[in-house]
Write a protein that holds these residues in place. Structure first.
Motif, mmCIF file in Angstrom:
data_model
loop_
_atom_site.group_PDB
_atom_site.id
_atom_site.type_symbol
_atom_site.label_atom_id
_atom_site.label_comp_id
_atom_site.label_asym_id
_atom_site.label_seq_id
_atom_site.Cartn_x
_atom_site.Cartn_y
_atom_site.Cartn_z
ATOM 1 N N VAL A 1 9.005 -10.134 0.391
ATOM 2 C CA VAL A 1 8.018 -10.847 1.212
ATOM 3 C C VAL A 1 7.980 -10.273 2.627
ATOM 4 N N TYR A 2 9.142 -9.949 3.186
ATOM 5 C CA TYR A 2 9.195 -9.322 4.500
ATOM 6 C C TYR A 2 8.348 -8.049 4.529
ATOM 7 N N TYR A 3 8.531 -7.213 3.519
ATOM 8 C CA TYR A 3 7.811 -5.951 3.497
ATOM 9 C C TYR A 3 6.305 -6.154 3.397
ATOM 10 N N LEU A 4 5.886 -7.079 2.551
ATOM 11 C CA LEU A 4 4.458 -7.329 2.426
ATOM 12 C C LEU A 4 3.880 -7.976 3.681
ATOM 13 N N LEU A 5 4.695 -8.775 4.357
ATOM 14 C CA LEU A 5 4.252 -9.349 5.630
ATOM 15 C C LEU A 5 3.994 -8.245 6.650
ATOM 16 N N ALA A 6 4.832 -7.213 6.624
ATOM 17 C CA ALA A 6 4.647 -6.093 7.547
ATOM 18 C C ALA A 6 3.265 -5.476 7.364
ATOM 19 N N GLU A 7 2.855 -5.292 6.114
ATOM 20 C CA GLU A 7 1.537 -4.719 5.871
ATOM 21 C C GLU A 7 0.420 -5.695 6.226
ATOM 22 N N GLN A 8 0.686 -6.979 6.068
ATOM 23 C CA GLN A 8 -0.319 -7.963 6.479
ATOM 24 C C GLN A 8 -0.459 -7.984 8.000
ATOM 25 N N PHE A 9 0.654 -7.751 8.700
ATOM 26 C CA PHE A 9 0.591 -7.648 10.161
ATOM 27 C C PHE A 9 -0.194 -6.395 10.570
ATOM 28 N N ASP A 10 -0.087 -5.324 9.766
ATOM 29 C CA ASP A 10 -0.893 -4.130 10.034
ATOM 30 C C ASP A 10 -2.376 -4.474 9.976
ATOM 31 N N SER A 11 -2.763 -5.235 8.950
ATOM 32 C CA SER A 11 -4.167 -5.593 8.749
ATOM 33 C C SER A 11 -4.646 -6.638 9.753
ATOM 34 N N ASP A 12 -3.772 -7.579 10.073
ATOM 35 C CA ASP A 12 -4.130 -8.659 10.998
ATOM 36 C C ASP A 12 -2.945 -8.952 11.912
ATOM 37 N N PRO A 13 -2.832 -8.231 13.039
ATOM 38 C CA PRO A 13 -1.700 -8.426 13.948
ATOM 39 C C PRO A 13 -1.631 -9.821 14.545
ATOM 40 N N PHE A 14 -2.755 -10.558 14.493
ATOM 41 C CA PHE A 14 -2.758 -11.906 15.054
ATOM 42 C C PHE A 14 -1.971 -12.891 14.192
ATOM 43 N N LEU A 15 -1.540 -12.454 13.013
ATOM 44 C CA LEU A 15 -0.708 -13.319 12.175
ATOM 45 C C LEU A 15 0.619 -13.635 12.841
ATOM 46 N N SER B 1 4.352 -4.127 13.046
ATOM 47 C CA SER B 1 4.889 -4.255 11.685
ATOM 48 C C SER B 1 6.250 -3.558 11.584
ATOM 49 N N LYS B 2 6.424 -2.447 12.291
ATOM 50 C CA LYS B 2 7.713 -1.759 12.295
ATOM 51 C C LYS B 2 8.786 -2.620 12.961
ATOM 52 N N ARG B 3 8.384 -3.360 13.979
ATOM 53 C CA ARG B 3 9.326 -4.264 14.643
ATOM 54 C C ARG B 3 9.781 -5.354 13.665
ATOM 55 N N TRP B 4 8.846 -5.852 12.888
ATOM 56 C CA TRP B 4 9.148 -6.884 11.892
ATOM 57 C C TRP B 4 10.114 -6.357 10.838
ATOM 58 N N LYS C 1 0.833 -1.197 0.000
ATOM 59 C CA LYS C 1 0.000 0.000 0.000
ATOM 60 C C LYS C 1 0.872 1.252 0.000
ATOM 61 N N SER C 2 2.002 1.157 0.694
ATOM 62 C CA SER C 2 2.922 2.291 0.770
ATOM 63 C C SER C 2 3.609 2.511 -0.576
ATOM 64 N N LYS C 3 3.532 3.721 -1.089
ATOM 65 C CA LYS C 3 4.125 4.040 -2.385
ATOM 66 C C LYS C 3 5.516 4.658 -2.255
ATOM 67 N N ARG C 4 5.826 5.174 -1.077
ATOM 68 C CA ARG C 4 7.151 5.764 -0.849
ATOM 69 C C ARG C 4 7.461 5.750 0.645
ATOM 70 N N GLY C 5 8.722 5.919 0.969
ATOM 71 C CA GLY C 5 9.121 5.938 2.375
ATOM 72 C C GLY C 5 9.089 4.566 3.008
ATOM 73 N N SER C 6 8.810 4.539 4.300
ATOM 74 C CA SER C 6 8.816 3.279 5.051
ATOM 75 C C SER C 6 7.554 2.473 4.778
ATOM 76 N N ILE C 7 7.642 1.184 5.035
ATOM 77 C CA ILE C 7 6.501 0.274 4.899
ATOM 78 C C ILE C 7 6.147 -0.253 6.281
ATOM 79 N N GLY C 8 4.874 -0.250 6.603
ATOM 80 C CA GLY C 8 4.425 -0.683 7.920
ATOM 81 C C GLY C 8 4.026 0.505 8.766
ATOM 82 N N GLU C 9 2.836 0.450 9.365
ATOM 83 C CA GLU C 9 2.319 1.579 10.128
ATOM 84 C C GLU C 9 2.291 1.339 11.626
ATOM 85 N N THR C 10 1.998 0.137 12.049
ATOM 86 C CA THR C 10 1.854 -0.146 13.475
ATOM 87 C C THR C 10 3.185 -0.562 14.094
ATOM 88 N N TRP C 11 3.229 -0.561 15.419
ATOM 89 C CA TRP C 11 4.500 -0.879 16.089
ATOM 90 C C TRP C 11 4.943 -2.297 15.800
#
Length: 203
Positions: free
Chosen positions: A163-177, A35-38, A23-33
């Motif tokens: 894959v790591y980066y996309l996982l970060a966004e999936q963790f944003d959507s579903d932290p229970f992953l 996903s940022k940890r990941w 979803k992120s088009k520029r800058g960092s990927i991941g919004e929640t703490w």
């Protein structure tokens, strides 16, 4: 570096239709703490150019699929070759004993239980794990075992990074992953917490 690798590094990946795009088009990927940890673990690998190319792959939609299971993430990533590459990221599930300790710790704090039972991930959930001497997230690169079927000699390669980066966004959507990757589903966590709370020990 051999002439082959010089050529390989300059090739462009084949376009993917309906690929998973960050979803992120520029800058960092991941919004929640969480996903940022990941992402922080990934960035600790010092991948250099492969890190930026992995982020580019994630944004272009080169990742075809991601499947999170207990202890392992499997993905397909399209590179410059005809066949997509198989990527795996392994993180050992917590033991049954560790999960019992962590669940007891989560159940002992009303705020943790209330948010988890309502489907939310508490901001400081790691406290429940660290208080038991357990780490929910990988603490170092060695905690993660990664593999890719591409011919790149580096591990992690740009396909794994994507894959790591996309996982970060999936963790944003579903932290229970992250719980699932560590061996317990959201449903199992919720059921265990309800059981702990209902027995009266943490009222």
């Amino acid at each position: 570096m051999s002439p082959y690798w010089s050529f390989y590094e300059k090739t462009s990946p084949k376009e993917v239709k309906n690929g998973l795009k960050a979803k992120s088009k520029r800058g960092s990927i991941g919004e929640t703490w969480w996903s940022k940890r990941w992402v922080g673990v990934l960035e600790s690998f010092n991948l250099g150019a492969r890190l930026s190319r992995g982020k580019s792959y994630a944004r272009k939609g080169q990742v075809i699929s991601i499947d999170v299971k207990p202890g392992i993430v499997k993905a397909l990533v399209q590179g410059s070759f005809e066949q997509p590459y198989n990527v795996s990221i392994k993180l050992s599930p917590l033991s049954k004993e560790d999960w019992e300790k962590a669940i007891a710790a989560m159940a002992s704090k009303a705020i943790f239980s209330a948010r988890l039972l309502s489907g939310e991930m508490p901001q400081n959930i790691e406290e429940a794990f660290s208080g038991c001497g357990i780490s929910l997230f990988p603490k170092k690169a060695a905690d993660l075992k990664t593999d890719c079927s591409c011919p790149d000699w580096s591990n992690p390669c740009k396909h794994i990074a994507a894959v790591y980066y996309l996982l970060a966004e999936q963790f944003d959507s579903d932290p229970f992953l992250i719980f699932k990757l560590r061996g317990r589903s959201k449903e199992e966590i919720v059921e265990a917490l309800r059981s702990k709370r209902s027995d009266g020990a943490f009222r």
